[in-house]
Design an enzyme around this catalytic site. Structure first.
Site, PDB file in Angstrom:
ATOM      1  N   CYS A  95      -1.492 -12.241   2.207  1.00 47.15           N
ATOM      2  CA  CYS A  95      -1.185 -10.861   2.599  1.00 47.15           C
ATOM      3  C   CYS A  95      -0.713 -10.131   1.350  1.00 47.15           C
ATOM      4  CB  CYS A  95      -0.113 -10.843   3.684  1.00 47.15           C
ATOM      5  SG  CYS A  95       0.372  -9.182   4.175  1.00 47.15           S
ATOM      6  N   CYS A 246      -2.818  -2.598   4.560  1.00 52.04           N
ATOM      7  CA  CYS A 246      -3.219  -3.986   4.351  1.00 52.04           C
ATOM      8  C   CYS A 246      -3.543  -4.129   2.875  1.00 52.04           C
ATOM      9  CB  CYS A 246      -4.428  -4.347   5.217  1.00 52.04           C
ATOM     10  SG  CYS A 246      -5.069  -6.021   4.915  1.00 52.04           S
TER      11      CYS A 246
END
Length: 310
Positions: A95, A246
């Site tokens: 991530c 993101c």
């Protein structure tokens, strides 16, 4: 009931933070004794009965994880491991926003000493990553990007399709790996991007075995301004739903637009605008002859607490 898994975490200290709106529950586990179940992660992430987050990140010594201990054995600087789980409890490889917040959490917890301009190497399911502290955030070298279906992408620049419930037909897309899977769809204008309904999971064909994040991007007009590429993006994250940002998705979006534009221009520095703010993405040649992707942006802790059930 939805709150029952939290009973087992009573008295657990946590922090809450975000990186361009991508928010996480942060847990320090220096002894490697916290064994979180998928149900507990989902309960912590629940925005009604829990703390509310796009995911949960545990800071644990790399040596405490038998399947990843090799990372610190081969790279002694990779002392800390980022154990990241999606909001539904599923495991994710990487991530990009989370890793910036992870290092900020280590700094604020005084688990590492990292002056501005210094770098730290951390373990992750996507390999060892290097993070540099900047005056206003952090930059992470996420390593090489790649094409998931390289042969088809090389011939047609597209390799998959994405279908949303309200679209008459599926749209063509490009599959990018950033250590985790992404499927990027280009839209014609910002109005279409703003009107997207991402309440339901997009259908992707072919879909990677463990699912994929789906990015919807609009290249700016002009695409390049002062030598920097510009794109806007929204994203549906697997295991989470739509998120405000993101990090690896921003990298995939820039990589896809850059790949599509390769016949007319190649720009190495990009700005990606997302609902939660803005991040920068840079492509740099590495010693292996491929391109590393560097993601930079802010990270902030907003609260601390202890889980209690009364």
């Amino acid at each position: 009931m939805a709150h029952e898994p939290l009973e087992q975490l009573s008295a657990l200290a946590y922090a809450k933070g975000h990186a361009t709106g991508n928010d996480f529950v942060m847990l320090a586990d220096p002894e490697g004794q916290l064994d979180l179940s998928a149900e507990q992660v989902a309960a912590l992430s629940d925005r009604h009965f829990g703390l509310g987050a796009d995911g949960v990140i545990r800071a644990v010594p790399t040596s405490k994880l038998p399947e990843y201990a090799y990372q610190v054995q081969s790279d002694q600087d990779a002392y800390w491991f980022m154990d990241y789980r999606n909001a539904d409890g599923s495991i994710a490889e990487m991530c990009g926003n989370g890793v910036r917040l992870f290092v900020h959490f280590l700094v604020q917890e005084k688990l590492v000493d990292l002056p501005v301009g210094s770098s730290l190497r951390i373990g992750s399911r996507a390999g060892v990553k290097e993070v540099t502290r900047l005056p206003e955030g952090y930059a992470v070298n996420l390593g090489p990007w790649g094409l998931i279906h390289a042969e088809q992408a090389a011939s047609s620049a597209l390799d998959s399709t994405v279908q949303l419930a309200f679209w008459d037909q599926a749209r063509p897309a490009l599959s990018i790996t950033m250590g985790n899977p992404h499927t990027v769809v280009a839209l014609a204008e910002n109005a279409e991007l703003e009107e997207l309904n991402l309440n339901e999971q997009p259908e992707v064909f072919p879909s990677p075995d463990n699912g994929t994040n789906v990015e919807f991007v609009v290249p700016a007009d002009p695409l390049v301004l002062d030598g920097i590429g510009q794109v806007s993006m929204r994203v549906y994250e697997r295991g989470v739903g739509e998120t405000l940002s993101c990090g690896t998705g921003a990298c995939a979006a820039a990589a896809a637009v850059r790949f599509w534009a390769r016949s007319t221009l190649i720009v190495d520095d990009w700005v990606v605008n997302i609902p939660g703010g803005q991040v920068s993405v840079s492509f740099r040649k590495n010693e292996e002859g491929t391109e590393d992707v560097i993601l930079a942006g802010p990270a902030q802790l907003i609260s601390r607490g202890v889980i209690t059930r009364q």
